[in-house]
Scaffold this motif. Structure first.
Motif, PDB file in Angstrom:
ATOM      1  N   PHE A 166       0.810  -1.225   0.000  1.00 43.89           N
ATOM      2  CA  PHE A 166       0.000   0.000   0.000  1.00 43.89           C
ATOM      3  C   PHE A 166       0.842   1.274   0.000  1.00 43.89           C
ATOM      4  O   PHE A 166       0.316   2.372  -0.190  1.00 43.89           O
ATOM      5  N   LEU A 167       2.151   1.135   0.179  1.00 45.44           N
ATOM      6  CA  LEU A 167       3.026   2.308   0.241  1.00 45.44           C
ATOM      7  C   LEU A 167       2.919   3.182  -1.000  1.00 45.44           C
ATOM      8  O   LEU A 167       2.737   4.403  -0.910  1.00 45.44           O
ATOM      9  N   PHE A 168       3.004   2.595  -2.176  1.00 45.90           N
ATOM     10  CA  PHE A 168       3.097   3.384  -3.401  1.00 45.90           C
ATOM     11  C   PHE A 168       1.736   3.806  -3.947  1.00 45.90           C
ATOM     12  O   PHE A 168       1.628   4.809  -4.634  1.00 45.90           O
ATOM     13  N   ILE A 169       0.705   3.037  -3.626  1.00 48.31           N
ATOM     14  CA  ILE A 169      -0.616   3.410  -4.119  1.00 48.31           C
ATOM     15  C   ILE A 169      -1.334   4.347  -3.155  1.00 48.31           C
ATOM     16  O   ILE A 169      -2.287   5.024  -3.539  1.00 48.31           O
ATOM     17  N   PRO A 204       0.467   6.660  -0.443  1.00 48.83           N
ATOM     18  CA  PRO A 204       1.560   7.137   0.410  1.00 48.83           C
ATOM     19  C   PRO A 204       1.081   7.872   1.664  1.00 48.83           C
ATOM     20  O   PRO A 204       1.736   7.797   2.707  1.00 48.83           O
ATOM     21  N   LYS A 205      -0.044   8.569   1.566  1.00 46.22           N
ATOM     22  CA  LYS A 205      -0.568   9.272   2.744  1.00 46.22           C
ATOM     23  C   LYS A 205      -0.982   8.266   3.818  1.00 46.22           C
ATOM     24  O   LYS A 205      -0.802   8.507   5.015  1.00 46.22           O
ATOM     25  N   LEU A 206      -1.537   7.137   3.385  1.00 46.29           N
ATOM     26  CA  LEU A 206      -1.908   6.091   4.339  1.00 46.29           C
ATOM     27  C   LEU A 206      -0.664   5.509   4.994  1.00 46.29           C
ATOM     28  O   LEU A 206      -0.681   5.177   6.190  1.00 46.29           O
ATOM     29  N   PHE A 207       0.429   5.410   4.234  1.00 41.52           N
ATOM     30  CA  PHE A 207       1.672   4.908   4.810  1.00 41.52           C
ATOM     31  C   PHE A 207       2.200   5.867   5.874  1.00 41.52           C
ATOM     32  O   PHE A 207       2.718   5.436   6.912  1.00 41.52           O
ATOM     33  N   ILE A 208       2.074   7.154   5.650  1.00 41.64           N
ATOM     34  CA  ILE A 208       2.499   8.142   6.650  1.00 41.64           C
ATOM     35  C   ILE A 208       1.656   8.004   7.920  1.00 41.64           C
ATOM     36  O   ILE A 208       2.177   8.048   9.041  1.00 41.64           O
ATOM     37  N   VAL A 209       0.338   7.828   7.737  1.00 38.71           N
ATOM     38  CA  VAL A 209      -0.539   7.601   8.894  1.00 38.71           C
ATOM     39  C   VAL A 209      -0.115   6.340   9.626  1.00 38.71           C
ATOM     40  O   VAL A 209      -0.059   6.302  10.867  1.00 38.71           O
ATOM     41  N   TYR A 210       0.199   5.310   8.865  1.00 42.22           N
ATOM     42  CA  TYR A 210       0.663   4.047   9.436  1.00 42.22           C
ATOM     43  C   TYR A 210       1.923   4.264  10.279  1.00 42.22           C
ATOM     44  O   TYR A 210       2.031   3.760  11.409  1.00 42.22           O
ATOM     45  N   ALA A 211       2.891   5.003   9.742  1.00 42.72           N
ATOM     46  CA  ALA A 211       4.147   5.252  10.462  1.00 42.72           C
ATOM     47  C   ALA A 211       3.900   6.034  11.752  1.00 42.72           C
ATOM     48  O   ALA A 211       4.495   5.732  12.802  1.00 42.72           O
ATOM     49  N   ILE A 212       3.019   7.027  11.692  1.00 39.53           N
ATOM     50  CA  ILE A 212       2.720   7.837  12.885  1.00 39.53           C
ATOM     51  C   ILE A 212       2.012   6.992  13.934  1.00 39.53           C
ATOM     52  O   ILE A 212       2.330   7.068  15.135  1.00 39.53           O
ATOM     53  N   LEU A 213       1.057   6.174  13.497  1.00 36.28           N
ATOM     54  CA  LEU A 213       0.354   5.297  14.438  1.00 36.28           C
ATOM     55  C   LEU A 213       1.319   4.304  15.082  1.00 36.28           C
ATOM     56  O   LEU A 213       1.208   4.013  16.283  1.00 36.28           O
ATOM     57  N   CYS A 214       2.260   3.790  14.291  1.00 35.65           N
ATOM     58  CA  CYS A 214       3.269   2.872  14.856  1.00 35.65           C
ATOM     59  C   CYS A 214       4.019   3.548  15.991  1.00 35.65           C
ATOM     60  O   CYS A 214       4.266   2.945  17.042  1.00 35.65           O
ATOM     61  N   GLY A 215       4.398   4.804  15.790  1.00 36.01           N
ATOM     62  CA  GLY A 215       5.119   5.542  16.821  1.00 36.01           C
ATOM     63  C   GLY A 215       4.273   5.800  18.054  1.00 36.01           C
ATOM     64  O   GLY A 215       4.690   5.549  19.187  1.00 36.01           O
ATOM     65  N   LEU A 216       3.050   6.275  17.840  1.00 33.61           N
ATOM     66  CA  LEU A 216       2.175   6.619  18.969  1.00 33.61           C
ATOM     67  C   LEU A 216       1.851   5.395  19.821  1.00 33.61           C
ATOM     68  O   LEU A 216       1.848   5.468  21.060  1.00 33.61           O
ATOM     69  N   LEU A 217       1.583   4.276  19.169  1.00 33.02           N
ATOM     70  CA  LEU A 217       1.181   3.082  19.905  1.00 33.02           C
ATOM     71  C   LEU A 217       2.361   2.260  20.394  1.00 33.02           C
ATOM     72  O   LEU A 217       2.194   1.179  20.962  1.00 33.02           O
ATOM     73  N   THR A 218       3.580   2.771  20.174  1.00 33.17           N
ATOM     74  CA  THR A 218       4.779   2.169  20.771  1.00 33.17           C
ATOM     75  C   THR A 218       5.070   2.805  22.133  1.00 33.17           C
ATOM     76  O   THR A 218       5.656   2.175  23.015  1.00 33.17           O
ATOM     77  N   ILE A 219       4.637   4.048  22.304  1.00 36.81           N
ATOM     78  CA  ILE A 219       4.932   4.813  23.526  1.00 36.81           C
ATOM     79  C   ILE A 219       4.555   4.075  24.811  1.00 36.81           C
ATOM     80  O   ILE A 219       5.332   4.086  25.783  1.00 36.81           O
ATOM     81  N   PRO A 220       3.391   3.400  24.892  1.00 36.81           N
ATOM     82  CA  PRO A 220       3.028   2.749  26.165  1.00 36.81           C
ATOM     83  C   PRO A 220       3.942   1.612  26.604  1.00 36.81           C
ATOM     84  O   PRO A 220       3.853   1.166  27.745  1.00 36.81           O
ATOM     85  N   LEU A 221       4.819   1.108  25.718  1.00 34.97           N
ATOM     86  CA  LEU A 221       5.661  -0.029  26.082  1.00 34.97           C
ATOM     87  C   LEU A 221       6.464   0.212  27.357  1.00 34.97           C
ATOM     88  O   LEU A 221       6.505  -0.639  28.254  1.00 34.97           O
ATOM     89  N   GLN A 222       7.119   1.370  27.438  1.00 33.52           N
ATOM     90  CA  GLN A 222       7.939   1.660  28.617  1.00 33.52           C
ATOM     91  C   GLN A 222       7.073   1.870  29.854  1.00 33.52           C
ATOM     92  O   GLN A 222       7.442   1.460  30.959  1.00 33.52           O
ATOM     93  N   ILE A 223       5.925   2.495  29.657  1.00 31.98           N
ATOM     94  CA  ILE A 223       5.017   2.723  30.783  1.00 31.98           C
ATOM     95  C   ILE A 223       4.538   1.394  31.357  1.00 31.98           C
ATOM     96  O   ILE A 223       4.413   1.232  32.574  1.00 31.98           O
ATOM     97  N   LEU A 224       4.292   0.424  30.473  1.00 33.49           N
ATOM     98  CA  LEU A 224       3.830  -0.896  30.892  1.00 33.49           C
ATOM     99  C   LEU A 224       4.971  -1.811  31.311  1.00 33.49           C
ATOM    100  O   LEU A 224       4.749  -2.968  31.676  1.00 33.49           O
ATOM    101  N   GLU A 225       6.213  -1.315  31.221  1.00 32.41           N
ATOM    102  CA  GLU A 225       7.413  -2.036  31.647  1.00 32.41           C
ATOM    103  C   GLU A 225       7.599  -3.368  30.916  1.00 32.41           C
ATOM    104  O   GLU A 225       8.097  -4.348  31.486  1.00 32.41           O
ATOM    105  N   VAL A 226       7.205  -3.394  29.651  1.00 35.47           N
ATOM    106  CA  VAL A 226       7.437  -4.590  28.846  1.00 35.47           C
ATOM    107  C   VAL A 226       8.945  -4.741  28.644  1.00 35.47           C
ATOM    108  O   VAL A 226       9.618  -3.800  28.226  1.00 35.47           O
ATOM    109  N   SER A 227       9.483  -5.924  28.936  1.00 32.27           N
ATOM    110  CA  SER A 227      10.947  -6.116  28.937  1.00 32.27           C
ATOM    111  C   SER A 227      11.338  -7.380  28.178  1.00 32.27           C
ATOM    112  O   SER A 227      12.064  -8.232  28.679  1.00 32.27           O
ATOM    113  N   ILE A 228      10.839  -7.499  26.972  1.00 33.26           N
ATOM    114  CA  ILE A 228      11.138  -8.677  26.160  1.00 33.26           C
ATOM    115  C   ILE A 228      12.326  -8.382  25.253  1.00 33.26           C
ATOM    116  O   ILE A 228      12.293  -7.461  24.453  1.00 33.26           O
ATOM    117  N   GLY A 229      13.432  -9.160  25.383  1.00 35.89           N
ATOM    118  CA  GLY A 229      14.601  -8.969  24.539  1.00 35.89           C
ATOM    119  C   GLY A 229      14.354  -9.618  23.193  1.00 35.89           C
ATOM    120  O   GLY A 229      13.401 -10.335  23.032  1.00 35.89           O
TER     121      GLY A 229
END
Length: 523
Positions: A342-345, A347-372
């Motif tokens: 879907f990246l090339f067809i 691209p705006k959706l891909f940008i939304v995807y990238a931003i959502l990936c970042g936003l929904l990664t933030i809780p990891l540290q708060i939840l103390e997930v510690s998987i190597g």
């Protein structure tokens, strides 16, 4: 000039994959040995306390550890191999010599300036240590990268060097290793002068990239946005092996970058050491934990949304194709095939995807997930999530379920609202039958024709999921033939340079293309 620079950066990013590809499976093996040797595992499974079992586990772990003790050397060889265009074997050999020369040259500088620190604790505080038996400045993987780059350039420039007859024995390939020593000595003598400036710059980046909680989100968004350009490997390695990923004082020893620090805690200290709770939630949010959110939850959610939005007549074909790219991520940690769908067809959706990936990664540290560790496959989750204590893997599942729901509904809405031509929604579907039947010779024939013929192909390489080809004239491209070959997508990052996505088949397609170009008949 600008195009060549882009290509060089992409090639550099690709060359970093070779050592990482070694670290990942060896890390899984070490993780299993370390987890099975922990006291709590022996309490649950008493047979692990048997002398023979302990001897086997400790021996395998010790043998595996040699890889992690020599990470800079791996990068020297990997970068030299990836960056050199000619005589790759000579480049790799020269990179080892260049790295050893770099270490001793930095030692000479410190000795002449009276800066050698003999006290063990003092050595760690000033960034010095013993590397391959040499007391030197510990610049970790960066030293290997410098040696690899230098060896690659010296090889390409001098592998055909002609010397006067009296010195003819040292001409050509033999001159490369000798010249690598000569060029590395001044570099090694200069590095200690500029090292403080470099580390200051990396620490400045670190304040943004390693900011509590939000830093991992920023990193993940940038990582996704750089995927189309093939530069995400450069970003990853910068955070993993330089001061941009922070410095960590663990048991009196300073570790630079997130990966060396994780290696120490995960494979040596274990989950009951104070450093685990102090550092692991942060370190893992840049490595496996954040990747697992993508491979185990986001990718399946997007795949399900694509399947549900596929046209009824195409659902059967779309199901097979989507399932393939989802399993490629789930089992193999390769996300590009789905992202490129879907990246090339859109691209705006891909940008939304990238931003959502970042936003929904933030809780990891708060939840103390510690998987190597590095990769995000279901196998990594089993080894590093379930077999270790204090990983808070349940919190990853909870956050993953939220990620799944968000990505599913966002993509389902966007695909329908904007009529995004994701797999199953095209009037004509790309046929992957040749790939599924492993008829790589036929795939190669279509690829070569689609690229404008043999005479139009200047150079063929590949990374984890795509062919990367230098062309004589990109106007001769035939995208329909590339699609017929089973390509999941194409991308032209610079003039006369194209990426063709084949997912997990790429290595076999590359070999078949090389054979076709060389006129070798496959049987």
């Amino acid at each position: 000039m600008k195009s060549n620079f882009k290509n060089e950066i992409q090639t550099f990013g690709r060359s970093l994959l070779l050592p990482i590809a070694v670290l990942a499976p060896v890390g899984m093996l070490m993780g299993m040995c370390s987890a099975l040797g922990q006291a709590y595992m022996i309490d649950k499974l008493p047979f692990l306390g048997n002398a023979y079992c302990k001897a086997i586990l400790s021996s395998v772990g010790l043998i595996s550890s040699v890889v992690f003790q020599n990470i800079p050397l791996l990068f020297a060889m990997g970068v030299a191999y990836g960056m050199s265009k000619k005589e790759k074997g000579i480049a790799v050999f020269s990179s080892v010599i260049a790295y050893l020369t770099l270490l001793i040259s930095m030692h000479v500088h410190l000795k002449l300036m009276g800066q050698l620190v003999t006290d063990k604790d003092g050595m760690a505080l000033v960034g010095q240590g013993m590397v391959l038996g040499i007391h030197t400045l510990k610049i970790e993987a960066l030293g290997g990268i410098i040696a690899g780059l230098l060896a690659a350039k010296v090889t390409d420039r001098f592998y055909r060097l002609q010397l006067p007859l009296a010195f003819a024995f040292f001409s050509g390939k033999k001159s490369v290793a000798i010249l690598s020593i000569a060029f590395t000595i001044p570099v090694g003598l200069v590095i200690p002068f500029v090292w403080d400036v470099f580390t200051y710059g990396m620490r400045s980046i670190s304040t943004i990239m390693m900011a509590p909680n939000i830093g991992a989100g920023i990193y993940m968004t940038l990582n996704r946005l750089l995927i189309p350009f093939g530069l995400h490997h450069v970003l990853s390695s910068t955070v993993r092996f330089t001061e941009a990923g922070g410095t960590y004082l663990i048991d009196g020893q300073t570790y630079v970058g997130i990966l060396p620090a994780m290696n120490k805690i995960l494979f040596e200290l274990g989950p009951n050491h104070p450093a685990w709770n102090e550092f692991m939630p942060t370190l893992s949010s840049y490595l496996a934990s954040s990747q697992m959110l993508t491979t185990l939850f986001r990718v399946p959610a997007i795949g399900l949304a694509m399947y549900h939005m596929a046209y009824i007549k195409n659902k059967k074909f779309a199901k097979g194709m989507i399932l393939t790219v989802v399993l490629t991520a789930f089992l193999g940690n390769i996300t590009e095939p789905l992202e490129f769908s879907f990246l090339f067809i859109a691209p705006k959706l891909f940008i939304v995807y990238a931003i959502l990936c970042g936003l929904l990664t933030i809780p990891l540290q708060i939840l103390e997930v510690s998987i190597g560790y590095i990769r995000g496959t279901i196998f990594d989750f089993g080894i590093f999530g379930l077999m270790y204590e204090n990983t808070h893997w349940v919190n990853l599942i909870i956050l993953g379920a939220i990620n799944f729901a968000v990505f599913y509904f966002v993509f389902r809405y966007a695909i329908g609202k904007f009529d995004v031509k994701t797999p199953g929604r095209e009037n004509e579907m790309a046929d992957s039958a040749l790939l599924n039947n492993k008829e790589y010779d036929k795939v190669a024939q279509l690829v070569v024709e689609g690229l404008g013929g043999k005479s139009n192909i200047k150079r063929v390489e590949n990374c984890v999921s795509r062919l990367r080809i230098d062309l004589g004239d990109q106007k001769l491209l035939n995208m329909e033939l590339l699609k017929e070959a089973g390509s999941l997508g194409t991308f032209i990052p610079s003039s006369n340079h194209i990426h063709v996505v084949f997912g997990p088949h790429v290595e076999f397609v590359r070999n078949a293309v090389d054979d076709h170009l060389a006129g070798v008949t496959q049987h």
